[in-house]
Each structure stands twice: as structure tokens, then as C-alpha cells.
Design a protein around this motif. Structure first.
Motif, mmCIF file in Angstrom:
data_model
loop_
_atom_site.group_PDB
_atom_site.id
_atom_site.type_symbol
_atom_site.label_atom_id
_atom_site.label_comp_id
_atom_site.label_asym_id
_atom_site.label_seq_id
_atom_site.Cartn_x
_atom_site.Cartn_y
_atom_site.Cartn_z
ATOM 1 N N ALA A 74 -44.293 -14.980 2.112
ATOM 2 C CA ALA A 74 -43.216 -14.939 1.105
ATOM 3 C C ALA A 74 -43.338 -13.696 0.232
ATOM 4 O O ALA A 74 -42.339 -13.028 -0.063
ATOM 5 C CB ALA A 74 -43.259 -16.204 0.250
ATOM 6 N N SER B 114 -42.238 -10.654 2.212
ATOM 7 C CA SER B 114 -40.779 -10.506 2.296
ATOM 8 C C SER B 114 -40.218 -9.914 1.007
ATOM 9 O O SER B 114 -39.277 -9.116 1.039
ATOM 10 C CB SER B 114 -40.138 -11.868 2.584
ATOM 11 O OG SER B 114 -40.301 -12.766 1.492
ATOM 12 N N PRO C 195 -41.609 -19.084 -4.825
ATOM 13 C CA PRO C 195 -42.791 -18.960 -3.952
ATOM 14 C C PRO C 195 -44.094 -19.311 -4.660
ATOM 15 O O PRO C 195 -44.947 -19.993 -4.090
ATOM 16 C CB PRO C 195 -42.744 -17.487 -3.514
ATOM 17 C CG PRO C 195 -41.871 -16.798 -4.505
ATOM 18 C CD PRO C 195 -40.867 -17.814 -4.955
ATOM 19 N N THR D 210 -40.563 -24.807 2.164
ATOM 20 C CA THR D 210 -39.926 -24.009 1.113
ATOM 21 C C THR D 210 -40.334 -22.546 1.212
ATOM 22 O O THR D 210 -39.499 -21.640 1.116
ATOM 23 C CB THR D 210 -40.296 -24.561 -0.273
ATOM 24 O OG1 THR D 210 -39.834 -25.909 -0.401
ATOM 25 C CG2 THR D 210 -39.679 -23.721 -1.382
ATOM 26 N N LEU D 211 -41.629 -22.295 1.416
ATOM 27 C CA LEU D 211 -42.119 -20.932 1.532
ATOM 28 C C LEU D 211 -41.547 -20.225 2.765
ATOM 29 O O LEU D 211 -41.160 -19.047 2.705
ATOM 30 C CB LEU D 211 -43.647 -20.927 1.593
ATOM 31 C CG LEU D 211 -44.377 -21.303 0.288
ATOM 32 C CD1 LEU D 211 -45.871 -21.472 0.534
ATOM 33 C CD2 LEU D 211 -44.142 -20.247 -0.781
ATOM 34 N N PHE E 35 -37.789 -19.516 2.227
ATOM 35 C CA PHE E 35 -37.684 -18.395 1.280
ATOM 36 C C PHE E 35 -37.983 -17.081 1.994
ATOM 37 O O PHE E 35 -37.269 -16.081 1.817
ATOM 38 C CB PHE E 35 -38.667 -18.613 0.120
ATOM 39 C CG PHE E 35 -38.664 -17.507 -0.896
ATOM 40 C CD1 PHE E 35 -37.818 -17.546 -1.986
ATOM 41 C CD2 PHE E 35 -39.514 -16.412 -0.755
ATOM 42 C CE1 PHE E 35 -37.814 -16.521 -2.923
ATOM 43 C CE2 PHE E 35 -39.516 -15.384 -1.681
ATOM 44 C CZ PHE E 35 -38.663 -15.439 -2.774
ATOM 45 N N THR E 36 -39.031 -17.070 2.817
ATOM 46 C CA THR E 36 -39.406 -15.858 3.544
ATOM 47 C C THR E 36 -38.286 -15.393 4.468
ATOM 48 O O THR E 36 -37.945 -14.199 4.506
ATOM 49 C CB THR E 36 -40.685 -16.107 4.356
ATOM 50 O OG1 THR E 36 -41.748 -16.468 3.473
ATOM 51 C CG2 THR E 36 -41.087 -14.861 5.137
#
Length: 422
Positions: free
Chosen positions: A316, A319, A372, A398-399, A402-403
Motif C-alpha cells: 500500500a 502504491s 492503510p 482493505t490494504l 487500496f493498493t
């Protein structure tokens, strides 16, 4: 070619002592300060507070009780009620209750020490700075209190409290105890005037007794553990802003232009930024948690699960580093990296809970797990408490989401040619 880019960027970061101090030294300093400074508050430990209180009584409670009983004999109450009131009055002596049930309760001995001072020593006691507060009980206080409680038309008595302004915390504690006592005793007065039955001293005890336990009997987090995680997931975000700045510096040095002229695919440079940021994030988290394990005994029950969460969090961060690089190249300045390091990281840290849940509302905490660092914190905490890897699937998801979102945006924005990179 990608390996050479990664090696070069790693060397740029490692050879910058100022950056290393911020990324490694600063979080360790904050972990030490916050962990020990807020330890008693977050761990539910006893706070070191000691109030020294002086009580000065001008009257004689025993004699005033006799005076009240004489006054009771001349009242209009029937004989049966008089006897009941007399028995209740002996149990509800205000000065004795204030001493035994409030100031000298066994539970408060470690917080309050009480000295009974002679009335003639009032002036001397006021000059003694060791006292947090002085309680002056005027003559006739017991008689007036009992009369106000059981007989109609009697004047309400008053205590005098002298506070030491230099000991604000402990003097406030004493004042709060007296206010609570006054409210409970006033309630008893209302009941006493409206009932002919004997009162019990149980009405003076409104405390709720109970014990504190943990859900699912998991090991509670210590303050050092909390801030070790909180500061680590906060400062790992600075890796992204630093990589964005380094990448832009390479553009200023025409490294990107020379790469274009040499027909090197730009995607290789983009991937190198991503991979380098991920590697640096893993190294930073490994060093921070390694030092915390050695110095503060912050150890992980399951190293494998720790590495998986660390990798997901580092992806994350990678990114974000790639996105900041793309934005810097598009804007032809370091504006986005500077904004992220000065503003965005602080917002992420606050919302994600790096400074402690005591400073955030329920809504902010719900939003925080979508960041993150917030998702990483939640996952780390569960692992610290002995939860299996399956319990952190939602945080891992979630991570990863998000990434993917941030990385897609970074790839779309990354320039395909040199110059102004537009």
C-alpha cells in the motif's frame, strides 16, 4: 535494468542520514516518550495522585447530636417517628460520614491522606503548601444538617473549602468528592423529610461495584506496544513521500529524459519506484519492530502472520509512492510529495489512531480502518493479542484493494515521455 534502478534508488535513500534519522530515529523517540508518558492512562494503571487534606471542625458532633435529639422531642412528630428519626440521625452524622465514607474510604487511601487539625491552627495550615485542600466545618454544622434533613423549615448548612491553586489536580479531586457527597446527602435530606421510616447509611453508597475484563480473554495491549505499532505505521508513510521526492529529483537531473532517449521502457522505471518503496517500507518496519523487541520486549506471537501483514502494508505504501511520483512528474514539482508529508500523513495518523483512540470518536475510528495505516494497525493489534491470521482477512483485503486502486491511478498518470512530462 529494473534491478539497477532499484539498487540506485536504495543507495540514494541509505546515503541520506537526515532521511534515516526521520524514518528510524524519530519514531523510536516518540515510542519511548508516548509509551511511558501515557502508560498509566492507556493501561488502566493507577495514576500517581496524592491529595493531602486538612479537616478543621469547630463544633462537637456528639454534643450537636444531643442538641438535635432535644430539638426533636419538641417537634410535632409522633413518638414512633421520633424514635425512628433519632436512630437514623445517629447513622447519618454528616461529619463522620464525610470522613469515613468519603475521605477515609479504604479505596481512596492511596490517593488521599487526611489530617484533623485544631481550629486554632487554621491560619498556620493555610500557609502550609503541602495541603491540597482545607475543609472547614463550622460550629453547629451537624445540628443544622440533621435538622435540615428531618425537620421542616431548617436552614441548610455550608462547608468551607480552601483550595491550593498550586495543586490544581488534587484540589479538584477533593472538590469533586465533596460535591458528590453534598448531592447524596441532599438526596437523603429530601427522603428524610418525606418519610417517617428510618433511613439507612446504604443510601449514601451509590458506587457501582464491578470488575474489568477483556473480550474473549485476550491479552491487553500495553501502551508501548500500542505506540510501537502506531508510530511505525505512521512513519512508514514517509517512505512514500521521500521516494516521490527522490524520483522527481532524478527528473530534474534529466535521468528520466536520458532514459527516454535510450529507449528504456518507462514501465521499468515505474516498477522500480514501486518495488524500491515496498522494500524500504519492509526494511523500516522490520528495523523499528526489531528494536522495539530488543529494548521494549514487544514481540510477535506469529512471525509468519506479521510478515504477511507487513508485506500488505508495504505494498500500500509502495502504491502511494508510485502515485506521488506520477503526480510530481505531471505537476513538474515536488508539491504533492511535500503536501503528503506535511499534511496528509498527519491526517492519516490521526484518523488511523496512531496517537491513541482516546483522541478520536467512533466515527473517526470507523473511517480510520479504511486508511492503510489504520488497517495495518488493526491487523497488527489482533496479531499481538494472539488472534489467528484468518481474523485479519478484512484488514488485509482493505490494504490490497487500496493498493490496486492507488496503483492503477499511478500507472494511468505516469508520463510516457520526458521533457515537461505532459
Amino acid at each position: 535494468m529494473i534491478v539497477q534502478f532499484i539498487k540506485k534508488q536504495l543507495l540514494m535513500m541509505i546515503r541520506n542520514p537526515q532521511v534515516l534519522l526521520i524514518l528510524i530515529g524519530m519514531p523510536l523517540i516518540l515510542i519511548t516518550i508516548l509509551g511511558f508518558a501515557l502508560g498509566s492512562v492507556m493501561n488502566g494503571e493507577d495514576v500517581s495522585v496524592k491529595a493531602k487534606v486538612a479537616i478543621i471542625e469547630h463544633g462537637d458532633s456528639a454534643q450537636e447530636l444531643k442538641d438535635f435529639e432535644k430539638k426533636l422531642e419538641t417537634s410535632t412528630l409522633p413518638p414512633e417517628a421520633r424514635e425512628a428519626v433519632s436512630q437514623s440521625a445517629r447513622r447519618l452524622m454528616p461529619v463522620e460520614l464525610l470522613k469515613s465514607e468519603v475521605l477515609k474510604r479504604p479505596e481512596l487511601k492511596k490517593y488521599i491522606s487526611v489530617d484533623e487539625v485544631e481550629p486554632g491552627d487554621l491560619a498556620k495550615t493555610k500557609e502550609d503548601d503541602s495541603y491540597s485542600a482545607i475543609i472547614e466545618i463550622p460550629e453547629g454544622f451537624t445540628l443544622q444538617s440533621l435538622s435540615s434533613m428531618f425537620l421542616e423549615g431548617e436552614q441548610t448548612p455550608q462547608l468551607k473549602l480552601y483550595r491550593n491553586e498550586g495543586k490544581e489536580l488534587t484540589s479538584n479531586l477533593v472538590e469533586d468528592l465533596l460535591v458528590s457527597f453534598q448531592k447524596q446527602y441532599s438526596l437523603s435530606a429530601v427522603i428524610g423529610r418525606s418519610s417517617e421510616t428510618a433511613l439507612s447509611t446504604d443510601t449514601m453508597d451509590t458506587g457501582v461495584k464491578g470488575t474489568v475484563s477483556n473480550v474473549e480473554d485476550r491479552e491487553p495491549l500495553t501502551s508501548v506496544t500500542y505506540f510501537a505499532v502506531g508510530m511505525s505505521v505512521m512513519f512508514v508513510l514517509y517512505i512514500a513521500s521521500n521516494m516521490g521526492s527522490f524520483a522527481y529529483q532524478e527528473k530534474e537531473d534529466h535521468v528520466f529524459d536520458r532514459m527516454i532517449l535510450a529507449n528504456v521502457p518507462v514501465w521499468k522505471y515505474f516498477v522500480s519506484i514501486l518495488v524500491t518503496t515496498v522494500i524500504l517500507a519492509i526494511l523500516q518496519l522490520g528495523i523499528l519492530f526489531g528494536v522495539c523487541a530488543i529494548i521494549f520486549d514487544v514481540t510477535w506471537p506469529d512471525i509468519g502472520s506479521f510478515l504477511l501483514v507487513t508485506t500488505a502494508l508495504s505494498l500500500a505504501v509502495g502504491s502511494i509512492g508510485a502515485l506521488l511520483t506520477s503526480l510530481n512528474y505531471r505537476a513538474n514539482s515536488e508539491t504533492f510529495s511535500n503536501f503528503f508529508s506535511t499534511v496528509a500523513v498527519t491526517v492519516f495518523a490521526f484518523v488511523g489512531g496512531s496517537f491513541g483512540e482516546m483522541f478520536s470518536s467512533d466515527f473517526i475510528q470507523k473511517v480510520g480502518v479504511l486508511t492503510p495505516n489504520g488497517a495495518g494497525m488493526a491487523a497488527y493489534f489482533k496479531l499481538f493479542q494472539g488472534y489467528p491470521l484468518s481474523s485479519v482477512y478484512s484488514e488485509m483485503l482493505t490494504l490490497l484493494i487500496f493498493t490496486l486502486i492507488i496503483l492503477t491511478a499511478a500507472a494511468l498518470l505516469f508520463p510516457k515521455r520526458g521533457g515537461m512530462a505532459k
